[in-house]
Design an enzyme around this catalytic site. Structure first.
Site, PDB file in Angstrom:
ATOM      1  N   HIS A 233       0.808  -1.219   0.000  1.00  0.00           N
ATOM      2  CA  HIS A 233       0.000   0.000   0.000  1.00  0.00           C
ATOM      3  C   HIS A 233       0.846   1.276   0.000  1.00  0.00           C
ATOM      4  O   HIS A 233       0.331   2.359  -0.249  1.00  0.00           O
ATOM      5  CB  HIS A 233      -1.002   0.001   1.173  1.00  0.00           C
ATOM      6  CG  HIS A 233      -0.402   0.226   2.516  1.00  0.00           C
ATOM      7  ND1 HIS A 233      -0.170  -0.786   3.425  1.00  0.00           N
ATOM      8  CD2 HIS A 233       0.011   1.358   3.148  1.00  0.00           C
ATOM      9  CE1 HIS A 233       0.336  -0.295   4.535  1.00  0.00           C
ATOM     10  NE2 HIS A 233       0.466   1.014   4.391  1.00  0.00           N
TER      11      HIS A 233
ATOM     12  N   ASP B  65       0.210  -7.751   1.424  1.00  0.00           N
ATOM     13  CA  ASP B  65       0.512  -6.322   1.517  1.00  0.00           C
ATOM     14  C   ASP B  65       2.019  -6.083   1.573  1.00  0.00           C
ATOM     15  O   ASP B  65       2.499  -5.265   2.351  1.00  0.00           O
ATOM     16  CB  ASP B  65      -0.175  -5.681   2.720  1.00  0.00           C
ATOM     17  CG  ASP B  65      -0.130  -4.142   2.666  1.00  0.00           C
ATOM     18  OD1 ASP B  65       0.004  -3.598   1.556  1.00  0.00           O
ATOM     19  OD2 ASP B  65      -0.200  -3.504   3.727  1.00  0.00           O
TER      20      ASP B  65
ATOM     21  N   GLY C 200       3.210   6.453   8.057  1.00  0.00           N
ATOM     22  CA  GLY C 200       4.583   6.717   7.640  1.00  0.00           C
ATOM     23  C   GLY C 200       5.524   5.618   8.074  1.00  0.00           C
ATOM     24  O   GLY C 200       6.581   5.404   7.479  1.00  0.00           O
ATOM     25  N   ASN C 201       5.154   4.883   9.142  1.00  0.00           N
ATOM     26  CA  ASN C 201       5.943   3.731   9.579  1.00  0.00           C
ATOM     27  C   ASN C 201       5.697   2.508   8.700  1.00  0.00           C
ATOM     28  O   ASN C 201       6.452   1.534   8.774  1.00  0.00           O
ATOM     29  CB  ASN C 201       5.614   3.348  11.024  1.00  0.00           C
ATOM     30  CG  ASN C 201       6.370   4.168  12.052  1.00  0.00           C
ATOM     31  OD1 ASN C 201       5.775   4.954  12.778  1.00  0.00           O
ATOM     32  ND2 ASN C 201       7.690   4.017  12.096  1.00  0.00           N
ATOM     33  N   SER C 202       4.644   2.533   7.898  1.00  0.00           N
ATOM     34  CA  SER C 202       4.298   1.375   7.086  1.00  0.00           C
ATOM     35  C   SER C 202       5.474   0.944   6.230  1.00  0.00           C
ATOM     36  O   SER C 202       6.079   1.750   5.522  1.00  0.00           O
ATOM     37  CB  SER C 202       3.103   1.700   6.180  1.00  0.00           C
ATOM     38  OG  SER C 202       1.931   1.834   6.921  1.00  0.00           O
TER      39      SER C 202
ATOM     40  N   LEU D  90      -6.933 -24.309  -1.698  1.00  0.00           N
ATOM     41  CA  LEU D  90      -7.744 -25.494  -1.466  1.00  0.00           C
ATOM     42  C   LEU D  90      -8.997 -25.480  -2.334  1.00  0.00           C
ATOM     43  O   LEU D  90      -9.346 -26.487  -2.943  1.00  0.00           O
ATOM     44  CB  LEU D  90      -8.102 -25.588   0.016  1.00  0.00           C
ATOM     45  CG  LEU D  90      -8.932 -26.786   0.467  1.00  0.00           C
ATOM     46  CD1 LEU D  90      -8.223 -28.091   0.131  1.00  0.00           C
ATOM     47  CD2 LEU D  90      -9.201 -26.707   1.974  1.00  0.00           C
ATOM     48  N   GLY D  91      -9.686 -24.341  -2.371  1.00  0.00           N
ATOM     49  CA  GLY D  91     -10.861 -24.226  -3.227  1.00  0.00           C
ATOM     50  C   GLY D  91     -12.175 -24.467  -2.521  1.00  0.00           C
ATOM     51  O   GLY D  91     -13.070 -25.122  -3.072  1.00  0.00           O
ATOM     52  N   VAL D  92     -12.307 -23.942  -1.285  1.00  0.00           N
ATOM     53  CA  VAL D  92     -13.566 -24.086  -0.558  1.00  0.00           C
ATOM     54  C   VAL D  92     -14.001 -22.737  -0.012  1.00  0.00           C
ATOM     55  O   VAL D  92     -13.185 -21.840   0.206  1.00  0.00           O
ATOM     56  CB  VAL D  92     -13.443 -25.083   0.624  1.00  0.00           C
ATOM     57  CG1 VAL D  92     -13.121 -26.477   0.133  1.00  0.00           C
ATOM     58  CG2 VAL D  92     -12.405 -24.611   1.644  1.00  0.00           C
TER      59      VAL D  92
END
Length: 520
Positions: free
Chosen positions: A140, A170, A247-249, A304-306
């Site tokens: 982000h 992220d 800003g710490n991100s 997995l597909g569930v």
């Protein structure tokens, strides 16, 4: 006691206090309480790494004060921490564009043909992971940016390009044209323990506050948070009270050995500023994603597909299931789950022999694996336990088509006396649904009864998770095409006994829960 004796006691207490501090720090390092044993970042180069030695030149464990430890970590890690500045051009349209007044009133400054632009500036942080200029940060921080530049600890500024991004975690990798940079050493986030000291680095709030350092502890680990509707879209966070602000991100969270514990990414706040609850992406996830982004530009994830949700507390309680049991609501076509013959209503209680403490662990565990990996699922199907081996697919597998939207039943028949008894005993108001209505809704079942109301004050239904507008298609293993059929099944249940109910939600997903017939 004499004055001399009191003075001696005071000296002893002071010495014991100081020794206690030294022992706590030395002991933390000695027994692994203050560090996370991990691997060095690749291509460390002459710039060195942030790892701090806990032994002296003769190989003995060093005893340092907490203050000294903080200063050593800050001195070692800061050269690997960067400030990231982004610029995004936001187009601005003239309100007169396409009208006879467009030329008369002019165009927005800097634009052509009625187009103008505002420049939005962003601020974030990052940490060097390869000495050749590869930097890890949050997705982000760089998402949508038209221009990126990086400011190093020594003040040098470089243009940066995006190597790869991973919105699911992220995380993103960017690169600058530099060599021999200090790189962060990776710790093992699996070894992190609540109460462990950590330090957060970054540029909070303002460009002029670059390379700010805060200290705190690990408040908790394994904070699972859904990030989307897919079965792989769950993030696993470390919680800390080290101050993290906008800003710490993207900046590092490190332990007292100077090793990466996580990447700062978010805060929980009612004000928009830090309130003692910050979150970081665990270092093991960061290292796995970083290596893939640098090598291939993308991240491979298993799937997995569930579609699933936590099993109801009443079902868990009545059948003695693990507290994190998950219930499959739908199986997506063409996925690993379909190939393994998983079915709606199946209960997943464990993966690779480890019982689930939280249903969201499914996505977290599966998402950390690669397509082609095999996992063993422990399944409870209609009360019988079995194990199923599943060869996982990838996230590009086709997903199950969305079901038709909910619609009210056209059947407004009055409640029978039997239905009235069910309402009184179970807290459920049920009504019949015609086959024509089910067909119109696109629901492929032989028959069902509609839940019109749920009395949550009734203990029989309070923890079941049942809600109005759901369809009951089965009770105690028998189909329930009508309220009368449901009542017949219900009559066979012994008072005080629990029984399973299979339910279909408005979107067509199937779930199982449990109800208990009141004792006589």
């Amino acid at each position: 006691m004499s004055v001399k004796g009191k003075a001696s006691v005071a000296v002893l207490l002071a010495a014991a206090f100081i020794a206690g501090i030294l022992f706590t720090t030395a002991g933390a390092n000695l027994f692994g309480w203050g560090d996370s044993v991990g691997t060095e970042s690749r291509a460390s180069g002459p710039g060195g790494t942030t790892a701090i030695s806990t032994t002296d030149s003769e190989g003995f464990q060093r005893a340092v004060s907490l203050e000294d430890a903080f200063m050593e970590v800050a001195e070692s890690v800061n050269p690997a921490v960067v400030q990231i500045r982004s610029e995004t051009i936001q187009e601005q349209r003239s309100p007169f564009q396409g009208t006879p007044f467009e030329d008369f009133f002019g165009r927005p400054p800097g634009g052509q043909g009625g187009q103008g632009g505002n420049v939005r500036q962003g601020l974030g942080s990052g940490v060097v992971v390869r000495s050749d200029g590869h930097i890890i940060t949050n997705n982000h921080v760089v998402e949508g940016a038209d221009d990126l530049n990086v400011r190093l600890f020594d003040g040098e500024v470089y243009d940066a390009e995006v190597v790869g991004t991973d919105p699911y975690s992220d995380l993103a990798v960017i690169k600058i044209d530099a060599e021999d940079l200090r790189v962060v050493s990776f710790g093992d986030s699996e070894q992190i323990r609540p109460g462990q000291w950590v330090m957060a680095f970054g540029s909070p709030l303002d460009q002029r506050l670059s390379n700010s350092v805060t200290a705190g502890i690990i408040s908790a680990k394994g904070r699972l948070q859904p990030s989307g509707q897919q079965d792989y879209g769950v993030q696993n966070f470390i919680q800390t009270d080290a101050a993290i602000n906008p800003g710490n991100s993207g900046g590092p969270l490190v332990n007292l050995d100077g090793r990466l514990a996580g990447i700062n990414t978010a805060i929980a706040s009612r004000t928009g500023q830090f309130q003692g609850v910050g979150f970081a992406i665990p270092s093991n996830t960061v290292q796995r994603v970083t290596n893939q982004l640098i090598e291939t530009g993308r991240v491979e994830r298993a799937r997995l597909g569930v579609e699933y949700r936590p099993a109801s507390q009443s079902l868990i309680r009545s059948e003695g299931l693990p507290r994190g049991t998950a219930q499959i609501g739908g199986v997506m076509e063409g996925t690993a789950a379909e190939e393994a013959n998983l079915q709606p209503g199946d209960l997943i209680t464990a993966i690779d022999g480890e019982e689930l403490d939280d249903a969201l662990q499914i996505s977290n565990i599966i998402g950390a694996k690669q397509p082609g990996d095999v996992v063993e699922l422990t399944i409870n199907r209609e009360g019988e336990t079995m194990t199923v081996e599943v060869e996982l697919g990838g996230i590009d597998d086709p997903s199950m088509a969305e079901s038709n939207n909910e619609s009210e039943s056209e059947n407004d028949s009055a409640l029978s006396s039997t239905a009235e008894d069910i309402r009184e005993e179970l807290g459920l108001a049920l009504t019949d649904v015609s086959a024509r209505e089910l067909e119109r809704l696109g629901i492929n079942v032989d028959g069902a009864v509609l839940i019109e109301q749920v009395d949550v004050r009734n203990p029989a239904v309070r923890d079941s998770g049942l809600q109005p507008r759901q369809l009951i298609v089965q009770a105690a293993g028998e189909p329930t095409p009508s309220v009368e059929a449901f009542a017949e099944v219900y009559d066979q249940i012994e008072p005080g006994q629990s029984f399973r109910v299979r339910v279909m939600g408005p979107q067509g997903t199937l779930y199982v829960t449990a109800l208990q017939k009141p004792a006589s």
